[in-house]
Design a protein around this motif. Sequence first.
Motif, PDB file in Angstrom:
ATOM      1  N   GLY A 178      22.695  14.744  -4.478  1.00 27.01           N
ATOM      2  CA  GLY A 178      22.181  14.217  -3.223  1.00 27.01           C
ATOM      3  C   GLY A 178      23.259  13.770  -2.256  1.00 27.01           C
ATOM      4  N   GLU A 179      24.293  13.111  -2.761  1.00 29.45           N
ATOM      5  CA  GLU A 179      25.335  12.619  -1.860  1.00 29.45           C
ATOM      6  C   GLU A 179      26.160  13.755  -1.286  1.00 29.45           C
ATOM      7  OE1 GLU A 179      28.933   9.341  -1.669  1.00 29.45           O
ATOM      8  OE2 GLU A 179      28.508  10.317  -3.577  1.00 29.45           O
ATOM      9  N   LYS A 180      26.452  14.742  -2.095  1.00 27.70           N
ATOM     10  CA  LYS A 180      27.361  15.797  -1.678  1.00 27.70           C
ATOM     11  C   LYS A 180      26.688  16.905  -0.880  1.00 27.70           C
ATOM     12  CE  LYS A 180      30.294  17.233  -4.754  1.00 27.70           C
ATOM     13  NZ  LYS A 180      30.855  17.742  -6.028  1.00 27.70           N
ATOM     14  N   THR A 181      25.370  16.919  -0.868  1.00 31.25           N
ATOM     15  CA  THR A 181      24.645  17.987  -0.175  1.00 31.25           C
ATOM     16  C   THR A 181      24.233  17.527   1.210  1.00 31.25           C
ATOM     17  OG1 THR A 181      23.809  18.804  -2.300  1.00 31.25           O
ATOM     18  CG2 THR A 181      22.670  19.540  -0.316  1.00 31.25           C
ATOM     19  N   SER A 182      24.425  18.369   2.201  1.00 32.84           N
ATOM     20  CA  SER A 182      24.092  18.013   3.583  1.00 32.84           C
ATOM     21  C   SER A 182      22.636  18.310   3.899  1.00 32.84           C
ATOM     22  CB  SER A 182      24.973  18.797   4.550  1.00 32.84           C
ATOM     23  OG  SER A 182      24.652  20.185   4.507  1.00 32.84           O
ATOM     24  N   ALA A 183      22.133  17.641   4.928  1.00 32.52           N
ATOM     25  CA  ALA A 183      20.779  17.914   5.409  1.00 32.52           C
ATOM     26  C   ALA A 183      20.650  19.357   5.873  1.00 32.52           C
ATOM     27  CB  ALA A 183      20.430  16.954   6.547  1.00 32.52           C
ATOM     28  N   GLU A 184      21.731  19.896   6.412  1.00 32.85           N
ATOM     29  CA  GLU A 184      21.712  21.286   6.875  1.00 32.85           C
ATOM     30  C   GLU A 184      21.459  22.244   5.722  1.00 32.85           C
ATOM     31  OE1 GLU A 184      24.578  24.442   9.299  1.00 32.85           O
ATOM     32  OE2 GLU A 184      25.401  22.570   8.524  1.00 32.85           O
ATOM     33  N   THR A 185      22.109  21.987   4.578  1.00 34.18           N
ATOM     34  CA  THR A 185      21.906  22.839   3.412  1.00 34.18           C
ATOM     35  C   THR A 185      20.472  22.759   2.910  1.00 34.18           C
ATOM     36  OG1 THR A 185      24.218  22.692   2.714  1.00 34.18           O
ATOM     37  CG2 THR A 185      22.610  23.233   1.014  1.00 34.18           C
ATOM     38  N   VAL A 186      19.925  21.538   2.861  1.00 40.73           N
ATOM     39  CA  VAL A 186      18.541  21.374   2.422  1.00 40.73           C
ATOM     40  C   VAL A 186      17.592  22.129   3.357  1.00 40.73           C
ATOM     41  CG1 VAL A 186      16.690  19.708   1.979  1.00 40.73           C
ATOM     42  CG2 VAL A 186      19.044  19.151   1.335  1.00 40.73           C
ATOM     43  N   ALA A 187      17.841  22.025   4.656  1.00 38.78           N
ATOM     44  CA  ALA A 187      16.987  22.709   5.636  1.00 38.78           C
ATOM     45  C   ALA A 187      17.072  24.225   5.474  1.00 38.78           C
ATOM     46  CB  ALA A 187      17.389  22.297   7.043  1.00 38.78           C
ATOM     47  N   LYS A 188      18.256  24.740   5.207  1.00 37.24           N
ATOM     48  CA  LYS A 188      18.410  26.187   5.019  1.00 37.24           C
ATOM     49  C   LYS A 188      17.655  26.665   3.782  1.00 37.24           C
ATOM     50  CE  LYS A 188      22.859  26.797   7.388  1.00 37.24           C
ATOM     51  NZ  LYS A 188      24.305  27.117   7.223  1.00 37.24           N
ATOM     52  N   LEU A 189      17.686  25.855   2.717  1.00 38.44           N
ATOM     53  CA  LEU A 189      16.926  26.227   1.520  1.00 38.44           C
ATOM     54  C   LEU A 189      15.430  26.235   1.809  1.00 38.44           C
ATOM     55  CD1 LEU A 189      18.890  24.284  -1.255  1.00 38.44           C
ATOM     56  CD2 LEU A 189      18.719  26.757  -0.994  1.00 38.44           C
ATOM     57  N   HIS A 190      14.956  25.225   2.509  1.00 38.79           N
ATOM     58  CA  HIS A 190      13.531  25.182   2.856  1.00 38.79           C
ATOM     59  C   HIS A 190      13.128  26.366   3.731  1.00 38.79           C
ATOM     60  CE1 HIS A 190      13.207  20.610   1.985  1.00 38.79           C
ATOM     61  NE2 HIS A 190      12.643  21.296   1.017  1.00 38.79           N
ATOM     62  N   ALA A 191      14.045  26.820   4.562  1.00 37.57           N
ATOM     63  CA  ALA A 191      13.733  27.926   5.471  1.00 37.57           C
ATOM     64  C   ALA A 191      13.554  29.252   4.732  1.00 37.57           C
ATOM     65  CB  ALA A 191      14.831  28.058   6.522  1.00 37.57           C
ATOM     66  N   LEU A 192      14.031  29.316   3.489  1.00 36.48           N
ATOM     67  CA  LEU A 192      13.899  30.557   2.719  1.00 36.48           C
ATOM     68  C   LEU A 192      12.448  30.883   2.400  1.00 36.48           C
ATOM     69  CD1 LEU A 192      16.830  30.082   0.164  1.00 36.48           C
ATOM     70  CD2 LEU A 192      16.765  31.667   2.092  1.00 36.48           C
ATOM     71  N   SER A 193      11.655  29.816   2.148  1.00 33.78           N
ATOM     72  CA  SER A 193      10.259  30.032   1.756  1.00 33.78           C
ATOM     73  C   SER A 193       9.531  28.695   1.791  1.00 33.78           C
ATOM     74  CB  SER A 193      10.175  30.616   0.341  1.00 33.78           C
ATOM     75  OG  SER A 193       8.872  30.516  -0.184  1.00 33.78           O
ATOM     76  N   PRO A 194       8.250  28.699   2.135  1.00 31.69           N
ATOM     77  CA  PRO A 194       7.484  27.446   2.081  1.00 31.69           C
ATOM     78  C   PRO A 194       7.311  26.914   0.671  1.00 31.69           C
ATOM     79  CG  PRO A 194       6.040  29.318   2.552  1.00 31.69           C
ATOM     80  CD  PRO A 194       7.452  29.818   2.663  1.00 31.69           C
ATOM     81  N   ASP A 195       7.618  27.746  -0.336  1.00 30.24           N
ATOM     82  CA  ASP A 195       7.476  27.319  -1.728  1.00 30.24           C
ATOM     83  C   ASP A 195       8.710  26.604  -2.259  1.00 30.24           C
ATOM     84  OD1 ASP A 195       4.943  28.497  -1.880  1.00 30.24           O
ATOM     85  OD2 ASP A 195       5.805  30.446  -2.402  1.00 30.24           O
ATOM     86  N   ILE A 196       9.804  26.611  -1.512  1.00 30.54           N
ATOM     87  CA  ILE A 196      11.055  26.027  -1.990  1.00 30.54           C
ATOM     88  C   ILE A 196      10.959  24.504  -2.035  1.00 30.54           C
ATOM     89  CG2 ILE A 196      13.511  25.667  -1.486  1.00 30.54           C
ATOM     90  CD1 ILE A 196      13.037  28.437  -2.467  1.00 30.54           C
ATOM     91  N   LYS A 197      11.384  23.915  -3.157  1.00 27.11           N
ATOM     92  CA  LYS A 197      11.512  22.471  -3.303  1.00 27.11           C
ATOM     93  C   LYS A 197      12.961  22.156  -3.681  1.00 27.11           C
ATOM     94  CE  LYS A 197       7.115  21.916  -2.648  1.00 27.11           C
ATOM     95  NZ  LYS A 197       6.618  21.392  -1.348  1.00 27.11           N
ATOM     96  N   VAL A 198      13.480  21.069  -3.112  1.00 21.59           N
ATOM     97  CA  VAL A 198      14.874  20.700  -3.366  1.00 21.59           C
ATOM     98  C   VAL A 198      14.908  19.281  -3.928  1.00 21.59           C
ATOM     99  CG1 VAL A 198      17.211  20.667  -2.451  1.00 21.59           C
ATOM    100  CG2 VAL A 198      15.478  22.104  -1.348  1.00 21.59           C
ATOM    101  N   ILE A 199      15.519  19.129  -5.107  1.00 23.05           N
ATOM    102  CA  ILE A 199      15.585  17.848  -5.816  1.00 23.05           C
ATOM    103  C   ILE A 199      16.935  17.199  -5.574  1.00 23.05           C
ATOM    104  CG2 ILE A 199      15.498  16.736  -8.079  1.00 23.05           C
ATOM    105  CD1 ILE A 199      13.777  19.104  -9.040  1.00 23.05           C
ATOM    106  N   CYS A 200      16.908  15.905  -5.311  1.00 23.73           N
ATOM    107  CA  CYS A 200      18.103  15.106  -5.027  1.00 23.73           C
ATOM    108  C   CYS A 200      18.566  14.403  -6.297  1.00 23.73           C
ATOM    109  CB  CYS A 200      17.766  14.092  -3.932  1.00 23.73           C
ATOM    110  SG  CYS A 200      19.091  12.944  -3.512  1.00 23.73           S
ATOM    111  N   TYR A 201      19.727  14.791  -6.798  1.00 23.51           N
ATOM    112  CA  TYR A 201      20.284  14.188  -8.011  1.00 23.51           C
ATOM    113  C   TYR A 201      21.189  13.014  -7.664  1.00 23.51           C
ATOM    114  CZ  TYR A 201      23.359  13.657 -12.084  1.00 23.51           C
ATOM    115  OH  TYR A 201      24.061  13.151 -13.134  1.00 23.51           O
ATOM    116  N   PHE A 202      21.032  11.895  -8.387  1.00 21.28           N
ATOM    117  CA  PHE A 202      22.026  10.814  -8.340  1.00 21.28           C
ATOM    118  C   PHE A 202      21.918  10.017  -9.632  1.00 21.28           C
ATOM    119  CE2 PHE A 202      18.241   8.933  -6.363  1.00 21.28           C
ATOM    120  CZ  PHE A 202      18.139   7.701  -7.018  1.00 21.28           C
TER     121      PHE A 202
END
Length: 565
Positions: free
Chosen positions: A348-372
């Motif tokens: 979670g700390e090392k990943t940017s909001a931009e990266t999360v948004a790009k993953l979500h843009a791949l498909s409405p089914d994409i979920k991104v988990i924040c590790y800490f």
Amino acid sequence: MHVVTTRNMRFLLVLFLLIALVISIFIIAYAPHPAESAPAVANPKFNAMWEYSDKYVNDVPGAGRGFTWGPNSLAVLQEDYQEAPGGKRLVQYFDKSRMELSPDGKYVTNGLLTKELVTGQRQDGDNIFTPLSPSDIPVAGDSNANGGNALAPTYASFQNVISFNPGENTAQAQLNQPITLSIDKAGKTLNLNNPPAKVLIGYYEPTLGHNVPTVFQDYQNLMGQVWNGSSYQKGAVYTDNPTANVFGYPVTEAYWIKANVAGTEKDVLVQLFERRVMTYTPTNPEAFRVEMGNIGQHYLQWRYSGGVPLAVWKPTPDQPIHWHWQLSDEFVYPRDVLPNVTVYDIDGEKTSAETVAKLHALSPDIKVICYFDAGVYESYRSDAGRFPASVIGNADVGWDNSYWLDIRQTDILLPIMQDRIQHWCKDKGFDAIEPDETEVWSNDSGFAITKEQNNFYNMKIAEMAHAAGLSVGLKGNTSETGELWQYFDWTLNEQCWEYDECDNLKSSFIDHGKAVFNIEYNVNPLCSTANSWHMNSARRDLNLVNPTSSKYRYSPCVPDTKNSW
């Protein structure tokens, strides 16, 4: 950074190169920032009421108090009410209550929810009531959906002691006297010779004739930062008239009850008010002894026979879930994107909001988990300076610059974890959190932490995730899944096949319709059983490297091209 939860020191983890590119985080101390996680409020008047007390809690990390309404909108509905235009009125449900727009549209109330839950009489007009069964939902503690809180009184338990009209079930004033009354699930009351704690009566409310404990009196009169429509100012958190605007009159005496909290039986002091339920748990950490019950959530569930689910991701075992877990290498888009994968679990700390948004843009089914990490101190994290020496214990063997935390000190640690959930996860658009290293009690932490205290910490982490509108997974804690599954939406386990612990995951999460993610490092998972149980099992490399690395290994029980068990 951790990829394996150390359990009972059964094995030493191999050392590996930590690639720690720490992203600068602007910590805005005490000053509010835009409330990106504020719920969508359905009406300007609703919004003004929500912002008055809850905007500060939402905007300021570690605000030092809980929500009055809640950070999540559970439902916005047009409900039957005869006197409203067209016979419908606008309502909005939050965890702690419900907002109602008056029939003339001029003001907001929050409903006599307690009366309806206890009597079973749903109010559909000033003088129109629809008979339903009184609510069998526990007033405090765990859900009893699967028998996890069978001992606790429900709303229906209070039918013979509650007051809704003057002269009905009234009590005599007992100022400064200790509270000794108890009530059980059957509604039977008893005077205790030795109550669980000495709690005195602070005032007597003559309207319906009930005594109110000092602990609830102090809570209702809390002063703090509130929103006046344009800026913060110090004021009464529950308005200058908390009785009319938030709590209503007390409708019962305060009663000691037995209730399961995080799977452990506890003594809880409960009092019902017209609009809210208040609880006092003397064994809780001080900051959590007085709490408002989730009557809005309970009422929604009662009225709609199961209610409207919270808008968080709740993966089920129905179909295989193809997922990628990457921690020791920073996730790089698009290098680390894999075909057919719908769930990414990354730092979670090392990943940017931009990266999360790009993953979500791949498909409405994409979920991104924040590790800490939530149970260890790591000296290389950007917020390392917030951890005082008193909470830092023994080294977490196998991990450089990593030390166990005294998770009993929730007043220090939970605000830090809340900030991580907000800034590392919520603000960046993650869907869920994976709080790691939370099984402290069974490790050589240097602190005398009990299993019960450990479960309480896990429960509070889950509550904070849900308060932020995020899904949350239980990491590890395999022997505690029977006590914790109901607080979490899924679980992530390492090496249950190697250590013969997978049965715990099936009987808790899978049997209750919640997904299990499992990784093995040293042995192959028993895929025939995993698939028959609907467990997402795979063999991975220990360091959880990126897919282009020569050390990358991934052998799932169900190929990523297949969507059935």
